[in-house]
Scaffold this active site. Structure first.
Site, PDB file in Angstrom:
ATOM      1  N   ASN A  37      -9.049  21.469  41.554  1.00  0.00           N
ATOM      2  CA  ASN A  37      -8.188  22.397  42.310  1.00  0.00           C
ATOM      3  C   ASN A  37      -7.059  21.692  43.054  1.00  0.00           C
ATOM      4  O   ASN A  37      -5.933  22.189  43.104  1.00  0.00           O
ATOM      5  CB  ASN A  37      -9.026  23.258  43.265  1.00  0.00           C
ATOM      6  CG  ASN A  37      -9.839  22.457  44.253  1.00  0.00           C
ATOM      7  OD1 ASN A  37     -10.188  21.291  44.018  1.00  0.00           O
ATOM      8  ND2 ASN A  37     -10.164  23.062  45.380  1.00  0.00           N
ATOM      9  N   GLY A  55     -16.744  18.665  44.965  1.00  0.00           N
ATOM     10  CA  GLY A  55     -16.976  19.564  43.840  1.00  0.00           C
ATOM     11  C   GLY A  55     -18.031  20.590  44.186  1.00  0.00           C
ATOM     12  O   GLY A  55     -18.262  20.912  45.354  1.00  0.00           O
ATOM     13  N   SER A  56     -18.686  21.082  43.169  1.00  0.00           N
ATOM     14  CA  SER A  56     -19.652  22.164  43.358  1.00  0.00           C
ATOM     15  C   SER A  56     -20.935  21.663  44.003  1.00  0.00           C
ATOM     16  O   SER A  56     -21.304  20.483  43.896  1.00  0.00           O
ATOM     17  CB  SER A  56     -19.987  22.806  42.006  1.00  0.00           C
ATOM     18  OG  SER A  56     -20.786  21.935  41.225  1.00  0.00           O
ATOM     19  N   THR A  57     -21.642  22.580  44.654  1.00  0.00           N
ATOM     20  CA  THR A  57     -22.910  22.234  45.279  1.00  0.00           C
ATOM     21  C   THR A  57     -23.931  21.800  44.246  1.00  0.00           C
ATOM     22  O   THR A  57     -24.682  20.838  44.470  1.00  0.00           O
ATOM     23  CB  THR A  57     -23.435  23.422  46.090  1.00  0.00           C
ATOM     24  OG1 THR A  57     -22.518  23.690  47.163  1.00  0.00           O
ATOM     25  CG2 THR A  57     -24.800  23.148  46.670  1.00  0.00           C
ATOM     26  N   GLY A  59     -23.129  18.349  43.282  1.00  0.00           N
ATOM     27  CA  GLY A  59     -23.360  17.495  44.428  1.00  0.00           C
ATOM     28  C   GLY A  59     -24.824  17.142  44.610  1.00  0.00           C
ATOM     29  O   GLY A  59     -25.159  16.006  44.986  1.00  0.00           O
ATOM     30  N   GLU A  97     -18.479  16.653  49.674  1.00  0.00           N
ATOM     31  CA  GLU A  97     -17.740  17.817  50.157  1.00  0.00           C
ATOM     32  C   GLU A  97     -17.889  18.882  49.093  1.00  0.00           C
ATOM     33  O   GLU A  97     -17.311  18.783  48.006  1.00  0.00           O
ATOM     34  CB  GLU A  97     -16.266  17.444  50.396  1.00  0.00           C
ATOM     35  CG  GLU A  97     -15.553  18.408  51.316  1.00  0.00           C
ATOM     36  CD  GLU A  97     -14.917  19.561  50.583  1.00  0.00           C
ATOM     37  OE1 GLU A  97     -15.542  20.653  50.548  1.00  0.00           O
ATOM     38  OE2 GLU A  97     -13.833  19.383  50.034  1.00  0.00           O
ATOM     39  N   CYS A 120     -11.941  25.288  48.362  1.00  0.00           N
ATOM     40  CA  CYS A 120     -13.315  25.287  48.858  1.00  0.00           C
ATOM     41  C   CYS A 120     -13.421  26.014  50.193  1.00  0.00           C
ATOM     42  O   CYS A 120     -14.443  26.635  50.488  1.00  0.00           O
ATOM     43  CB  CYS A 120     -13.838  23.863  48.979  1.00  0.00           C
ATOM     44  SG  CYS A 120     -12.912  22.828  50.130  1.00  0.00           S
ATOM     45  N   GLU A 162     -15.016  14.047  55.922  1.00  0.00           N
ATOM     46  CA  GLU A 162     -13.813  13.343  55.530  1.00  0.00           C
ATOM     47  C   GLU A 162     -12.771  13.529  56.636  1.00  0.00           C
ATOM     48  O   GLU A 162     -12.854  14.441  57.439  1.00  0.00           O
ATOM     49  CB  GLU A 162     -13.292  13.866  54.194  1.00  0.00           C
ATOM     50  CG  GLU A 162     -14.277  13.631  53.053  1.00  0.00           C
ATOM     51  CD  GLU A 162     -13.702  13.879  51.679  1.00  0.00           C
ATOM     52  OE1 GLU A 162     -13.319  12.898  51.018  1.00  0.00           O
ATOM     53  OE2 GLU A 162     -13.629  15.054  51.277  1.00  0.00           O
TER      54      GLU A 162
END
Length: 466
Positions: A141, A215-217, A220, A237, A271, A446
């Protein structure tokens, strides 16, 4: 587009093969990117490891080179932005804005001063040491901005890096690697690209001491599990299902524009975008119509088209997911106050969609849609709205909307997430503020000095008292 190569040990390196990159505005292949392969990955990790000892020793040089990298990236924006638009889909002006964001992050960390940390009695110093090699994995994204979120603090702290972008958007990151090749010493920043299972190979590789993943959970969780085998440090994240709570003293007409773009910027592929709106019953119809009016007025077109405000969804799986979530909501009694279906043209274009009548328990309310569709949910009791907003495994961002900032702040204090904004959404995404999620939305933060600390480990130096 042709001529893209990986950057390994300061040189242009081909892949073991190649893979196709699709223009989401046409749905057609327009370029190829190098497919790294296990041997090239080993070379990149070895280069980063070899570069680490010299890089970690000279903080003054690191800061100077980060400033030079920022200048080089800004100078290359005219070349990089069209590539970003072609592979990601966002309007060209937004691509330029993303590159400018990356420049801002590089400059912030180059200029960030950290105080010396000394014990209360002055007998010991707490030193922040770099970890070593960092493996960084970025999403599709915001491939350049989110790469800078990792590159800037990691290199500033004295680490070296192997960076992998999403296979949906590898090209601009590869071009950025080429730009920075002339600035950074060989091996300090290695940029590779490839399809699955390259990310899994990176997280399991024995060289990196930290994994930084956005990225996606679901992915992750796999990254965390793989990193645990070697006790690698992680910053994750991840996703969000970010609520906006509108209070009963708000003016729908005044907040609609800001609220709409808080949900639909980058076509909802953010996100921290607003993913669901809770509105009091007495304002509900007016707010739905105000949001729907904005949705109907937006120009959706190819990112290169003059006046385009939103582009296509980035990739076919996400396009199909958004269509499926909207279809499920409509089948379960929701109404499309605006949009509700794909746009009849080539590419992955979808109408900006405002849904009324959806409720908790509907997939588009309970899950992260990550696209141009927004459910608006009615509530009677504010306490109930807060409970429903918190009633999710996610906890990234949220917002509260009211002309009474003190009242809004009291509501914000009840929300379980990493960041809450008043009468805006995501206002705190700045290089100097920590950004991270609660619950399934991530581990660590971050940005700011806190983000820098995540790329270090502590060593205590105790003085000689003889």
């Amino acid at each position: 587009m042709t001529g893209f190569a990986m950057t390994v040990d300061g040189a242009a390196v081909p892949g073991a093969g190649a893979f196709d990159v699709v223009d989401p505005a046409t749905g057609e292949v327009f370029a190829q990117a190098p497919d790294c392969g296990a041997d090239r990955l080993d070379q990149a990790m070895a280069a980063a490891s070899a570069a680490f000892p010299a890089w970690r020793r000279d903080e003054k040089r690191r800061r100077a080179l980060l400033r030079e990298a920022a200048d080089a990236l800004r100078a290359a924006a005219g070349r990089l932005a069209p590539i970003l638009t072609a592979e990601q889909g966002k309007p060209l002006k937004d691509a330029h804005r993303e590159i400018a964001t990356a420049v801002t992050w590089l400059r912030y960390y180059a200029d960030l001063d950290l105080p010396r940390e000394v014990s209360q009695d002055g007998s010991a110093e707490v030193i922040r040491r770099p970890l070593g090699v960092v493996a960084a994995i970025t999403p599709w994204n915001f491939p350049i901005a989110l790469a800078a979120w990792k590159i800037a603090p990691a290199l500033r702290a004295g680490n070296t890096m192997v960076l992998k972008p999403s296979p949906y958007t590898p090209l601009t990151t590869l071009a950025m690697g080429e730009t920075l090749r002339a600035i950074l010493p060989p091996g300090v920043l290695n940029v590779i690209s490839g399809r699955d299972p390259l990310g899994a190979l990176m997280t399991a590789h024995p060289v990196p001491r930290k994994i930084s993943f956005t990225g996606s959970t679901a992915t992750g969780k796999r990254v965390a599990a793989a990193a645990a085998e070697d006790l690698k440090r992680v910053t994750l994240e991840l996703g969000g299902n970010d609520p906006a709570i509108v209070l009963d003293d708000a003016d729908p007409g005044q907040i609609a524009d800001s609220l709409f773009w808080s949900a639909f910027a980058n076509n909802g592929q953010v996100c921290l975008a607003v993913k669901r709106v809770y509105a009091p019953e007495r304002l509900y119809a007016d707010l739905v119509e105000a949001l729907a009016a904005r949705a109907r007025s937006v120009r959706v077109d190819a990112g290169t088209a003059e006046g385009a405000q939103l582009g296509p969804i980035n990739n076919r799986p996400q396009y199909e997911r958004v269509a499926g979530l909207v279809g499920d909501a409509l089948d379960r009694g929701a109404t499309a106050a605006a949009g509700g279906r794909p746009i009849d043209r080539p590419g992955y274009f979808y109408q900006p969609t405002i849904l009324s009548g959806a409720s908790d328990g509907t997939r588009i309310v309970d899950e992260e849609q990550f696209g141009p569709a927004l459910p608006v949910i009615a509530y009677r009791d504010l306490g109930e709205a807060v409970e429903r907003a918190n009633g999710t495994t996610y906890g990234l961002t949220a917002s509260v909307w009211s002309p009474d900032p003190d009242r809004a702040a009291r509501v914000a204090a009840e929300l379980d997430c990493g960041q809450v904004s008043i009468n805006a959404h995501g206002r705190g995404v700045r290089p100097d503020l920590p950004f991270g999620g609660h619950k399934w939305s991530g581990l660590g933060v971050e940005n700011g000095p806190w983000g820098l600390y995540g790329y270090t480990e502590l060593q205590v130096l105790v003085g000689n008292e003889s």
